[in-house]
Design an enzyme around this catalytic site. Structure first.
Site, PDB file in Angstrom:
ATOM      1  N   LEU A 103      -6.149  48.323 -19.805  1.00 23.48           N
ATOM      2  CA  LEU A 103      -5.988  49.846 -19.568  1.00 23.48           C
ATOM      3  C   LEU A 103      -6.456  50.125 -18.054  1.00 23.48           C
ATOM      4  O   LEU A 103      -6.159  51.146 -17.745  1.00 23.48           O
ATOM      5  CB  LEU A 103      -7.181  50.276 -20.520  1.00 23.48           C
ATOM      6  N   ARG A 117      -3.425  50.046 -15.992  1.00 20.00           N
ATOM      7  CA  ARG A 117      -2.523  51.176 -16.556  1.00 20.00           C
ATOM      8  C   ARG A 117      -2.872  52.520 -16.106  1.00 20.00           C
ATOM      9  O   ARG A 117      -2.031  53.272 -15.494  1.00 20.00           O
ATOM     10  CB  ARG A 117      -2.323  51.175 -17.935  1.00 20.00           C
ATOM     11  N   GLU A 118      -4.083  52.883 -16.060  1.00 19.35           N
ATOM     12  CA  GLU A 118      -4.696  53.947 -15.586  1.00 19.35           C
ATOM     13  C   GLU A 118      -5.358  54.064 -14.209  1.00 19.35           C
ATOM     14  O   GLU A 118      -5.906  55.310 -13.827  1.00 19.35           O
ATOM     15  CB  GLU A 118      -5.918  54.267 -16.604  1.00 19.35           C
ATOM     16  N   LYS A 119      -5.009  53.008 -13.477  1.00 18.15           N
ATOM     17  CA  LYS A 119      -5.630  53.006 -11.917  1.00 18.15           C
ATOM     18  C   LYS A 119      -4.813  54.197 -11.256  1.00 18.15           C
ATOM     19  O   LYS A 119      -3.700  54.747 -11.740  1.00 18.15           O
ATOM     20  CB  LYS A 119      -5.189  51.847 -11.371  1.00 18.15           C
TER      21      LYS A 119
END
Length: 134
Positions: A29, A32-34
């Site tokens: 996550l 993915r959320e970077k």
């Protein structure tokens, strides 16, 4: 996106074993959320079901929240500009348009009306159809 105290954000909370979170999910996550979203502890308020006798206490959850101070925050933009960006952008998890389409569908299935998401969904689909000649 970080907002004011009166904003309502809909979501689903999942209970995940600490070892599974730490060893399998958290790193994925975070990747993915970077670029715009960071882990935050926030209060989750479950939606009350049809049985009003069921007590739904709030509890803390980890949520990925974007802030207007983040480098990736694009700022306010006209609907058409946002739609074009979504249509053309692809991230580590795939095309942004697919994320939008899935989000709009999930909200509809849950009976949640989000005017902004609905407008974006419609605008991106229209732009996509125009570009493909349909």
């Amino acid at each position: 996106m970080e907002g004011d105290a009166n904003d309502v954000v809909w979501g689903i909370a999942y209970e995940i074993e600490a070892s599974v979170w730490q060893n399998e999910i958290e790193k994925k996550l975070d990747h993915r959320e970077k670029g715009g979203y960071n882990q935050n502890i926030t209060k989750f308020h479950p939606k009350k079901g049809t049985d009003n006798d069921v007590k739904c206490d709030s509890f803390d959850v980890i949520a990925y929240i974007g802030k207007v101070t983040d480098d990736q925050y694009a700022g306010a933009a006209p609907l058409e500009e946002m739609a074009k960006t979504i249509l053309e952008s692809v991230g580590p998890s795939g095309p942004n348009k697919e994320y939008l389409y899935n989000l709009a569908h999930a909200l509809k299935e849950l009976g949640i009306e989000d005017e902004h998401v609905s407008e974006l969904d419609k605008a991106v689909k229209q732009m996509e159809a125009t570009e493909s000649g349909s």
